[in-house]
Design a protein around this motif. Structure first.
Motif, PDB file in Angstrom:
ATOM      1  N   ASP A 325       0.827  -1.208   0.000  1.00  0.00           N
ATOM      2  CA  ASP A 325       0.000   0.000   0.000  1.00  0.00           C
ATOM      3  C   ASP A 325       0.861   1.258   0.000  1.00  0.00           C
ATOM      4  O   ASP A 325       0.592   2.212  -0.737  1.00  0.00           O
ATOM      5  N   LYS A 328       2.647   1.614  -3.346  1.00  0.00           N
ATOM      6  CA  LYS A 328       1.766   2.190  -4.369  1.00  0.00           C
ATOM      7  C   LYS A 328       1.693   3.709  -4.242  1.00  0.00           C
ATOM      8  O   LYS A 328       1.677   4.432  -5.255  1.00  0.00           O
ATOM      9  N   HIS A 331       4.765   5.028  -5.760  1.00  0.00           N
ATOM     10  CA  HIS A 331       4.656   4.909  -7.212  1.00  0.00           C
ATOM     11  C   HIS A 331       3.818   6.047  -7.789  1.00  0.00           C
ATOM     12  O   HIS A 331       4.203   6.673  -8.795  1.00  0.00           O
ATOM     13  N   ASN A 332       2.677   6.304  -7.194  1.00  0.00           N
ATOM     14  CA  ASN A 332       1.786   7.351  -7.705  1.00  0.00           C
ATOM     15  C   ASN A 332       2.459   8.724  -7.636  1.00  0.00           C
ATOM     16  O   ASN A 332       2.311   9.550  -8.557  1.00  0.00           O
ATOM     17  N   GLU A 463       8.006  -2.329  -9.708  1.00  0.00           N
ATOM     18  CA  GLU A 463       7.291  -2.794  -8.528  1.00  0.00           C
ATOM     19  C   GLU A 463       8.172  -3.873  -7.879  1.00  0.00           C
ATOM     20  O   GLU A 463       8.625  -4.796  -8.564  1.00  0.00           O
ATOM     21  N   ARG A 500       7.413  -1.183 -14.494  1.00  0.00           N
ATOM     22  CA  ARG A 500       6.153  -0.483 -14.394  1.00  0.00           C
ATOM     23  C   ARG A 500       5.825   0.321 -15.656  1.00  0.00           C
ATOM     24  O   ARG A 500       4.715   0.827 -15.787  1.00  0.00           O
TER      25      ARG A 500
END
Length: 502
Positions: A325, A328, A331-332, A463, A500
């Motif tokens: 979580d 992510k 990543h965003n 990832e 990714r």
């Protein structure tokens, strides 16, 4: 009286004298404290003759120190005075900053042991030097070479090796430490000794430096008979039970090799006019510093940086793999602010809120060097009514400080980067594993700069997916194992890297 009676009587007198000597040695710190109207800090129960020899751990000191912290609190005193050794474990960040940062005159020495200083040939390194002219000159050289204003000049070579690593990672799986270490080693070797040296001897130097550092840190977390009885150093290496002598010979061989061979290569290249840019080629012509100190601080920077920096990145990837979580969210953020999966620059990284929060939390959650490298007192001291003897070895229990619920709250054992996004008054965990006071790691600015750029680049491109452990289990905090030395590294973490971006 018979001869047997004389022998018995003589033996009894000698034994009684020995017990009296041991008792006086063990009780000396308490007696000295009383003379000054002070008391010793609390600690584990002592044998009247042997002090804490019998209940001191043979290995995994950090875990035992955590037990003693729960029992005795912020300061734990350990009396091994039969061996000429006393120890103080400092479990409070506030006290560590008071003693380590503000009483540097007293708390900046280094314990000089027979095993490390003599048999292992480490006394010439910045890590082993006592405070004095050599120590301060090597610190000044390091500040000029890799301090906060110098470190940015190495970003180009850092990004060069990041690009190479990113190309290789899709076909790589396993322990991230093994994948990252060669790249970091190459950077450090090129910075220290130049590209010419690295191309010819770099891989061998990195391998030998890592082996030597691993041996040194393992020695530092054990007691050796030769430190208790220095005359044992004269036992020949072939003698049964003289493993410490054989270890010392190996350590001396490696120490001399990494100290002299790169130096001689660059020195010869300079004489021939073929030397390329390196720390050595830049600083050796400087007549304001000694050639020996330039040589020796360069060795320290190479030897002490690769293992710890690789471990920092490994622990960050471990945290990301176990907490998808938060991975992510990073990543965003990277996609929004950087885009296209490229490696962000250091200035861009400084503006990444989620990344910086997870980076800090990974260092806090899995501390790279929970006891750092111990200091020693250069004179007796009294703090808050507690007496601390001269020559006392001081362990800064950073591992506990970074999990102290008084600082980090009820979630101190949990991975929660959000704490750094809602609280601005928390200590910065990225600096604590580098130590305190005059002995804080001289290469910390370059180490952090390298580690953060590698970590951000990997998450920008991939990832990170955890693999099963060797025994087929899903890895989690409950079944994580560690390499237990001065550097405490997660041992059974394996992962793969899923691209990714197309």
């Amino acid at each position: 009286m018979s001869i047997t009676s004389y022998i018995f009587a003589g033996t009894a007198v000698a034994f009684t004298a020995l017990l009296g000597y041991l008792s006086s040695k063990t009780s000396a710190p308490a007696a000295n404290a009383r003379k000054l109207g002070a008391r010793l800090p609390p600690g584990p129960k002592q044998n009247p003759f042997l002090g804490n020899i019998s209940n001191f751990p043979q290995e995994r000191w950090y875990l035992k120190f955590l037990e003693w912290q729960r029992e005795f609190g912020d300061l734990v005193f350990i009396n091994l005075n039969v061996a000429g050794v006393t120890m103080l474990v400092v479990n409070s960040l506030e006290i560590a900053e008071e003693l380590g940062d503000r009483r540097t005159k007293v708390y900046s020495s280094r314990a000089q042991t027979t095993m490390l200083g003599d048999l292992m040939y480490t006394g010439w390194t910045l890590l082993g030097l006592s405070v004095g002219p050599k120590f301060f000159e090597q610190r000044r050289i390091a500040q000029k070479a890799v301090g906060p204003t110098a470190a940015p000049q190495y970003d180009e070579i850092i990004q060069e090796h990041i690009a190479s690593l990113i190309k290789d990672l899709p076909s790589t799986s396993g322990d991230p430490f093994d994948a990252i270490t060669p790249s970091l080693g190459a950077i450090i070797a090129k910075v220290a000794y130049g590209r010419n040296f690295y191309e010819k001897h770099g891989d061998d130097l990195i391998k030998l430096s890592l082996e030597n550092m691993e041996l040194v840190v393992s020695i530092m977390t054990k007691f050796w008979a030769v430190d208790l009885f220095p005359f044992l150093r004269h036992i020949p290496a072939w003698f049964p039970g003289a493993e410490f002598r054989r270890i010392g010979q190996r350590g001396t061989y490696m120490g001399r090799k990494i100290q002299m061979e790169p130096f001689e290569f660059v020195e010869k290249s300079m004489a021939e006019g073929t030397a390329d840019d390196s720390l050595l080629s830049r600083f050796l012509p400087d007549s304001s510093v000694s050639r020996e100190n330039v040589r020796d601080i360069t060795v320290t920077m190479v030897s002490a940086s690769v293992d710890t920096t690789s471990t920092m990145i490994t622990h960050f990837l471990y945290a990301m793999a176990l907490h998808p979580d938060w991975q992510k969210k990073v990543h965003n953020e990277l996609d929004a602010l950087i885009g296209d999966g490229r490696a962000p620059s250091f200035s861009e990284i400084e503006g990444l809120n989620y990344f910086n929060a997870t980076w800090k939390e990974s260092i806090r959650w899995k501390v790279v060097a929970p006891l750092v490298i111990p200091h020693a007192t250069s004179e007796p001291d009294i703090w808050n009514g507690f007496y601390i003897p001269e020559g006392c070895i001081v362990h800064w229990n950073v591992g506990f400080m970074l999990h102290d619920p008084r600082i980090w709250g009820e979630t101190s054992e949990e991975f929660d980067p959000g704490r750094f996004m809602v609280q601005s008054d928390l200590p910065d965990p990225t600096w604590l594993p580098f130590g305190f006071g005059r002995r804080i790691c001289a290469g910390r600015f370059l180490a952090q700069r390298m580690a953060m750029q590698f970590a951000a680049a990997i998450l920008s491109a991939f990832e990170v997916v955890p693999l099963k452990t060797d025994d087929g289990q899903t890895l989690g905090p409950g079944n994580t194992t560690y390499h237990e030395h001065t550097v405490r590294r997660v041992a059974n973490f394996r992962c793969r890297y899923v691209p990714r971006h197309a």
